[in-house]
Scaffold this motif. Sequence first.
Motif, short mmCIF file in Angstrom:
data_model
loop_
_atom_site.label_atom_id
_atom_site.label_comp_id
_atom_site.label_asym_id
_atom_site.label_seq_id
_atom_site.Cartn_x
_atom_site.Cartn_y
_atom_site.Cartn_z
N TYR A 5 0.84 -1.21 0.00
CA TYR A 5 0.00 0.00 0.00
C TYR A 5 0.87 1.25 0.00
N VAL A 6 1.89 1.27 0.84
CA VAL A 6 2.78 2.42 0.91
C VAL A 6 3.54 2.58 -0.41
N MET A 7 4.07 1.48 -0.94
CA MET A 7 4.86 1.55 -2.17
C MET A 7 4.01 2.06 -3.34
N THR A 8 2.84 1.46 -3.55
CA THR A 8 2.01 1.85 -4.68
C THR A 8 1.36 3.21 -4.45
N GLY A 9 0.98 3.49 -3.20
CA GLY A 9 0.37 4.78 -2.90
C GLY A 9 1.33 5.93 -3.14
N LEU A 10 2.56 5.79 -2.70
CA LEU A 10 3.55 6.84 -2.94
C LEU A 10 3.90 6.92 -4.42
N GLY A 11 3.81 5.80 -5.13
CA GLY A 11 4.01 5.85 -6.57
C GLY A 11 2.98 6.74 -7.23
N VAL A 12 1.73 6.68 -6.74
CA VAL A 12 0.67 7.52 -7.28
C VAL A 12 0.85 8.97 -6.84
N THR A 13 1.05 9.20 -5.54
CA THR A 13 1.06 10.57 -5.03
C THR A 13 2.35 11.32 -5.36
N VAL A 14 3.48 10.67 -5.13
CA VAL A 14 4.77 11.33 -5.40
C VAL A 14 5.11 11.26 -6.88
N GLY A 15 4.87 10.09 -7.51
CA GLY A 15 5.25 9.89 -8.89
C GLY A 15 4.24 10.45 -9.88
N PHE A 16 3.07 9.82 -9.97
CA PHE A 16 2.05 10.25 -10.92
C PHE A 16 1.68 11.72 -10.72
N THR A 39 2.95 -22.41 2.05
CA THR A 39 1.70 -23.06 1.66
C THR A 39 0.97 -22.21 0.60
N LEU A 40 0.21 -22.89 -0.25
CA LEU A 40 -0.59 -22.18 -1.24
C LEU A 40 -1.70 -21.36 -0.56
N TYR A 41 -2.21 -21.87 0.57
CA TYR A 41 -3.23 -21.14 1.30
C TYR A 41 -2.67 -19.81 1.80
N GLY A 42 -1.42 -19.81 2.26
CA GLY A 42 -0.76 -18.57 2.68
C GLY A 42 -0.61 -17.61 1.51
N GLY A 43 -0.33 -18.15 0.33
CA GLY A 43 -0.27 -17.30 -0.86
C GLY A 43 -1.63 -16.73 -1.21
N PHE A 44 -2.69 -17.56 -1.04
CA PHE A 44 -4.04 -17.12 -1.38
C PHE A 44 -4.51 -16.00 -0.46
N THR A 45 -4.30 -16.13 0.85
CA THR A 45 -4.75 -15.08 1.76
C THR A 45 -3.93 -13.80 1.56
N ALA A 46 -2.65 -13.94 1.23
CA ALA A 46 -1.84 -12.75 0.94
C ALA A 46 -2.35 -12.08 -0.34
N PHE A 47 -2.76 -12.89 -1.32
CA PHE A 47 -3.33 -12.36 -2.56
C PHE A 47 -4.60 -11.57 -2.27
N LEU A 48 -5.44 -12.08 -1.35
CA LEU A 48 -6.68 -11.39 -1.01
C LEU A 48 -6.42 -10.07 -0.28
N TRP A 49 -5.57 -10.12 0.76
CA TRP A 49 -5.37 -8.94 1.59
C TRP A 49 -4.37 -7.96 1.01
N ALA A 50 -3.19 -8.45 0.61
CA ALA A 50 -2.14 -7.57 0.10
C ALA A 50 -2.27 -7.31 -1.40
N GLY A 51 -3.15 -8.09 -2.04
CA GLY A 51 -3.40 -7.89 -3.46
C GLY A 51 -4.67 -7.11 -3.69
N LEU A 52 -5.79 -7.81 -3.78
CA LEU A 52 -7.04 -7.17 -4.16
C LEU A 52 -7.57 -6.18 -3.12
N THR A 53 -7.53 -6.54 -1.85
CA THR A 53 -8.05 -5.63 -0.82
C THR A 53 -7.21 -4.36 -0.74
N ARG A 54 -5.91 -4.50 -0.84
CA ARG A 54 -5.01 -3.33 -0.86
C ARG A 54 -5.32 -2.43 -2.07
N VAL A 55 -5.57 -3.03 -3.22
CA VAL A 55 -5.93 -2.26 -4.42
C VAL A 55 -7.23 -1.49 -4.19
N ALA A 56 -8.24 -2.17 -3.61
CA ALA A 56 -9.53 -1.53 -3.36
C ALA A 56 -9.39 -0.33 -2.44
#
Length: 337
Positions: free
Chosen positions: A72-83, A208-225
């Motif tokens: 969130y910090v990395m992409t957010g600063l990319g938008v605010t500082v960069g874009f 574990t793949l389950y660990g990858g899946f929950t990271a995908f949900l929280w640090a992927g799609l939820t972070r994007v939202a």
Amino acid sequence: MTTSIQAAERRQDYDGASPFPGAEEHVLAGRGQVALTGAIVVLPFVALGVAIFLAWGDGVTFTDLLLAAVLYVMTGLGVTVGFHRLLTHASFAARSWLRVMLAVAGSLGFQGNVIDWVTVHRRHHAFTDRPGDPHSPYRYGTSLRGQLRGLAHAHLGWLFADDPTPADRYAPDLLADPAIVRVARAFPVLCAVSLALPFLAGWAITGTLYGGFTAFLWAGLTRVALLQHVTWSVNSLCHVIGARPFTTRRHDRSTNLWPLALLSFGESWHNGHHSEPSCARHGVDRGQIDPSAAVIALFERLGWASNVHWPDDERVERRRAGPRPPARAPVGERPAG
């Protein structure tokens, strides 16, 4: 030049309260664009629902939240500082490699390719809260019903409208930059990377793949939202709710909304920004937290940024709203305005 922009430029009689001419003409973008935009908007919300459901059964871990915060910090600063502060308003100059890295980081936020983002935002500043503004909450007028419709338009509705903004007019400098053009063309790939990174990191850390899946949900799609809606809230809420301590152009109703300051990395000091668009710090008053400005200051100390447009105290005071005596200017120099 698009028809809507031409019409806006011809209009000189907007009163600041009436609906924009043609506001009721709802022309959607092409089916492909509408479907893609809908997927980008809806899927993160679906993921949030799944993530919350899983969280009741310990479906969220410290790893998930840590990855979400870092991305969130990395992409957010990319938008605010960069874009925003670098590429849209040139509030500082950056070394070529940093310029590209910030453009890549912002592209991971699923907010459109860098050239389109800058193009629309420059148009927003050219026509703020008057006909021609692509996402003004005053599109349908200032009545209660108009304001509610306008907020919906400013937050999400404008993304589905067939109202293109010409990059050759608003961002010719970026079109002439081969590195930025390559980043823009790579946007779909960067979106895939933005979701793959948390999945792979979660899988590697937990084994574990389950660990990858929950990271995908929280640090992927939820972070994007979350990042999307914080950014869109600056377009909508920060033109309706909040304080207006500084003077801006006629009809510009940008506000400072302090509750969003941290999540938006200082972007919600929106009235301060619209008063001085090229200033590298948006929160110019004491106590106004502005993480994006702190990052720019760090870049400056490291020698990675130069020609930073920091606030000038006298100019800030001259921009404060309300009747004030004219500020004195040095002999031979016209007062800034």
